[in-house]
Enzyme design. Structure first.
Site, PDB file in Angstrom:
ATOM      1  N   GLU A  45       0.826  -1.207   0.000  1.00 14.85           N
ATOM      2  CA  GLU A  45       0.000   0.000   0.000  1.00 14.85           C
ATOM      3  C   GLU A  45       0.862   1.261   0.000  1.00 14.85           C
ATOM      4  O   GLU A  45       0.562   2.236  -0.698  1.00 14.85           O
ATOM      5  CB  GLU A  45      -0.941   0.018   1.217  1.00 14.85           C
ATOM      6  CG  GLU A  45      -1.936  -1.132   1.246  1.00 14.85           C
ATOM      7  CD  GLU A  45      -1.442  -2.315   2.068  1.00 14.85           C
ATOM      8  OE1 GLU A  45      -2.277  -2.931   2.750  1.00 14.85           O
ATOM      9  OE2 GLU A  45      -0.228  -2.624   2.021  1.00 14.85           O
ATOM     10  N   CYS A  61      -1.044   0.510   7.545  1.00  6.94           N
ATOM     11  CA  CYS A  61      -1.440   0.827   6.167  1.00  6.94           C
ATOM     12  C   CYS A  61      -2.872   1.339   6.098  1.00  6.94           C
ATOM     13  O   CYS A  61      -3.210   2.129   5.215  1.00  6.94           O
ATOM     14  CB  CYS A  61      -1.270  -0.403   5.281  1.00  6.94           C
ATOM     15  SG  CYS A  61       0.457  -0.833   4.963  1.00  6.94           S
ATOM     16  N   ALA A  77      16.871 -42.086  -8.570  1.00  5.54           N
ATOM     17  CA  ALA A  77      18.285 -42.402  -8.797  1.00  5.54           C
ATOM     18  C   ALA A  77      18.408 -43.878  -9.113  1.00  5.54           C
ATOM     19  O   ALA A  77      17.524 -44.680  -8.805  1.00  5.54           O
ATOM     20  CB  ALA A  77      19.122 -42.052  -7.564  1.00  5.54           C
ATOM     21  N   ALA A 128      20.453 -47.610  -8.731  1.00  5.89           N
ATOM     22  CA  ALA A 128      20.909 -48.345  -7.554  1.00  5.89           C
ATOM     23  C   ALA A 128      22.277 -47.868  -7.081  1.00  5.89           C
ATOM     24  O   ALA A 128      22.607 -47.978  -5.891  1.00  5.89           O
ATOM     25  CB  ALA A 128      20.943 -49.838  -7.855  1.00  5.89           C
ATOM     26  N   SER A 179      21.895 -39.733 -10.321  1.00  2.34           N
ATOM     27  CA  SER A 179      20.598 -39.062 -10.473  1.00  2.34           C
ATOM     28  C   SER A 179      20.647 -37.872 -11.427  1.00  2.34           C
ATOM     29  O   SER A 179      19.608 -37.252 -11.682  1.00  2.34           O
ATOM     30  CB  SER A 179      20.104 -38.572  -9.100  1.00  2.34           C
ATOM     31  OG  SER A 179      21.019 -37.635  -8.543  1.00  2.34           O
ATOM     32  N   TRP A 224      21.186 -36.446 -15.151  1.00  2.00           N
ATOM     33  CA  TRP A 224      19.950 -35.751 -14.829  1.00  2.00           C
ATOM     34  C   TRP A 224      18.793 -36.615 -15.272  1.00  2.00           C
ATOM     35  O   TRP A 224      18.794 -37.093 -16.413  1.00  2.00           O
ATOM     36  CB  TRP A 224      19.878 -34.391 -15.516  1.00  2.00           C
ATOM     37  CG  TRP A 224      20.920 -33.443 -15.034  1.00  2.00           C
ATOM     38  CD1 TRP A 224      22.072 -33.103 -15.659  1.00  2.00           C
ATOM     39  CD2 TRP A 224      20.879 -32.673 -13.820  1.00  2.00           C
ATOM     40  NE1 TRP A 224      22.769 -32.179 -14.931  1.00  2.00           N
ATOM     41  CE2 TRP A 224      22.045 -31.895 -13.788  1.00  2.00           C
ATOM     42  CE3 TRP A 224      19.988 -32.560 -12.772  1.00  2.00           C
ATOM     43  CZ2 TRP A 224      22.332 -31.019 -12.747  1.00  2.00           C
ATOM     44  CZ3 TRP A 224      20.273 -31.689 -11.738  1.00  2.00           C
ATOM     45  CH2 TRP A 224      21.428 -30.937 -11.737  1.00  2.00           C
ATOM     46  N   ASP A 247      24.468 -35.570  -3.442  1.00  7.82           N
ATOM     47  CA  ASP A 247      24.435 -34.657  -4.587  1.00  7.82           C
ATOM     48  C   ASP A 247      25.356 -33.455  -4.445  1.00  7.82           C
ATOM     49  O   ASP A 247      25.615 -32.767  -5.438  1.00  7.82           O
ATOM     50  CB  ASP A 247      23.005 -34.155  -4.816  1.00  7.82           C
ATOM     51  CG  ASP A 247      22.053 -35.265  -5.220  1.00  7.82           C
ATOM     52  OD1 ASP A 247      22.536 -36.369  -5.528  1.00  7.82           O
ATOM     53  OD2 ASP A 247      20.831 -35.027  -5.221  1.00  7.82           O
ATOM     54  N   LEU A 261      21.768 -25.544  -3.911  1.00  8.52           N
ATOM     55  CA  LEU A 261      20.404 -25.154  -3.541  1.00  8.52           C
ATOM     56  C   LEU A 261      20.126 -23.675  -3.764  1.00  8.52           C
ATOM     57  O   LEU A 261      19.341 -23.052  -3.053  1.00  8.52           O
ATOM     58  CB  LEU A 261      20.107 -25.521  -2.076  1.00  8.52           C
ATOM     59  CG  LEU A 261      20.258 -26.998  -1.706  1.00  8.52           C
ATOM     60  CD1 LEU A 261      19.950 -27.210  -0.231  1.00  8.52           C
ATOM     61  CD2 LEU A 261      19.366 -27.871  -2.577  1.00  8.52           C
ATOM     62  N   GLU A 298      13.060 -30.520  -1.557  1.00  4.78           N
ATOM     63  CA  GLU A 298      13.527 -31.217  -2.750  1.00  4.78           C
ATOM     64  C   GLU A 298      14.062 -32.616  -2.426  1.00  4.78           C
ATOM     65  O   GLU A 298      14.872 -33.163  -3.162  1.00  4.78           O
ATOM     66  CB  GLU A 298      14.582 -30.367  -3.468  1.00  4.78           C
ATOM     67  CG  GLU A 298      14.030 -29.037  -3.974  1.00  4.78           C
ATOM     68  CD  GLU A 298      14.947 -28.356  -4.970  1.00  4.78           C
ATOM     69  OE1 GLU A 298      15.860 -29.021  -5.516  1.00  4.78           O
ATOM     70  OE2 GLU A 298      14.761 -27.150  -5.214  1.00  4.78           O
TER      71      GLU A 298
END
Length: 365
Positions: free
Chosen positions: A55, A87, A165, A167, A171, A173, A203, A207, A297
């Site tokens: 505002e 406000c 992923a 075994a 992973s 892509w 991994d 992030l 994730e």
């Protein structure tokens, strides 16, 4: 102003408010449009860090044109003195004649008082316009003020047989570049990105939001009971520059706690249940720290714990056109279900193609 015009201008205000998602916590991401004689004379959205409010930005842009105008605000204007003046008072002083807001604020310091203040000063108030859309946009803020936890979006990127992923743990892509770009946009619209310790170890993720021209980064959250995370990985190397919060159990090694604090991470002790961090307590701690929207994730164990505790509000499932097989790592860990009716059930809200992959958005209601 006609009902159709109210809907049109409120839709614009909601679109503006979404620009602040991920940047305004602990405040809601609000949008505001000021209209006089059918023309937009001011617009704004909550700025990073939660202030100035939408505002205030819109009124400054409108100037004297705000007198006698209608303000479309995506949430009840605040009526309490915090780090900024109310406000509701600012709208009154600017001479706004009418305020259209879809929803009452769930913050007990405001709830209903903003509308009451406006009406007491003879400002017309209309509510309920695009209320469902506004409720979805502000769901994280409402969950934090009403239930003491942030909204949780669980993102999964899996093969069409539900594996994240092989075994051997490979992973990258499973999904394509277009899907990964959408994930970065999702990160930008959440206050924090969260993963489990297994994902952080396997991994070595950063992030962060990349390749979108966005400077502000989400908080990186890792759930690690023992803090057994690599001290030379990407998260550790960037902890001094970008926010990194580590949720750990009470028995985490004191030397590791000191090491991570020395690197710049924030340490958040959480309760432990059944040998792992209690998901409900972890989310309570994150809400107390101000977070309203968290994108999880993975990995599979953290996903399962959130689902088992009924703490997932939205599922974003990317499915790639490949099969990995039963020996691969499942997207969701064991839930311990005996009967189908015990399974958490979601409703499909959106289905679209993203490059060679598909994206399904599921919500609890």
């Amino acid at each position: 102003m006609s009902a159709a015009a109210d809907v049109r201008f409120m839709a614009l205000a909601l679109a503006l408010g979404r620009r602040g998602m991920g940047n305004t916590w602990p405040n809601p991401a609000v949008g505001c449009v000021i209209v006089r004689d059918g023309r937009v004379v001011g617009r704004g959205w909550t700025r990073p860090g939660g202030r100035p409010h939408a505002e205030t930005v819109a009124l400054e842009q409108a100037g004297m044109a705000a007198r006698g105008a209608t303000a479309y605000v995506t949430l009840e204007p605040c009526a309490h003195h915090g780090q900024t003046p109310p406000c509701a008072d600012a709208l009154i002083q600017a001479g706004i004649a009418r305020v259209v807001a879809p929803l009452r604020d769930s913050d007990p310091r405001v709830s209903g008082q903003g509308f009451e203040t406006l009406r007491r000063h003879e400002v017309a108030v209309t509510t309920g316009v695009l209320a469902d859309e506004a409720a979805r946009d502000h769901a994280g803020f409402f969950l934090r003020t009403e239930q003491g936890r942030p909204l949780v979006t669980l993102k999964l990127a899996a093969s069409f047989d539900g594996r994240i992923a092989t075994a051997t743990g490979q992973s990258k892509w499973i999904t394509g570049a277009e899907a990964r770009r959408v994930v970065h946009m999702m990160r930008a619209r959440h206050d924090a990105v969260m993963v489990g310790a297994g994902t952080a170890r396997a991994d070595d993720p950063s992030l962060t939001v990349r390749d979108l021209g966005i400077a502000q980064q989400p908080v990186r959250v890792v759930a690690s009971r023992h803090l057994d995370l690599p001290l030379l990985g990407r998260l550790a190397r960037s902890a001094a520059e970008l926010p990194l919060w580590l949720c750990h159990g009470a028995t985490a090694d004191a030397e590791r706690i000191r090491a991570w604090e020395g690197l710049g991470a924030r340490l958040i002790p959480c309760a432990v249940q059944a040998g792992q961090i209690d998901a409900a307590d972890m989310l309570r701690q994150l809400a107390r720290a101000g977070l309203t929207r968290v994108l999880c994730e993975g990995g599979s164990a953290l996903a399962a714990s959130l689902l088992a505790a009924d703490l997932v509000d939205e599922l974003a499932v990317f499915t790639a056109g490949l099969a990995i097989g039963a020996e691969g790592l499942p997207a969701i860990g064991a839930l311990g279900l005996d009967r189908l009716e015990q399974a958490p059930r979601f409703h499909l809200r959106e289905l679209r193609r993203v490059g060679d992959d598909s994206l399904q958005i599921w919500s609890r209601s």
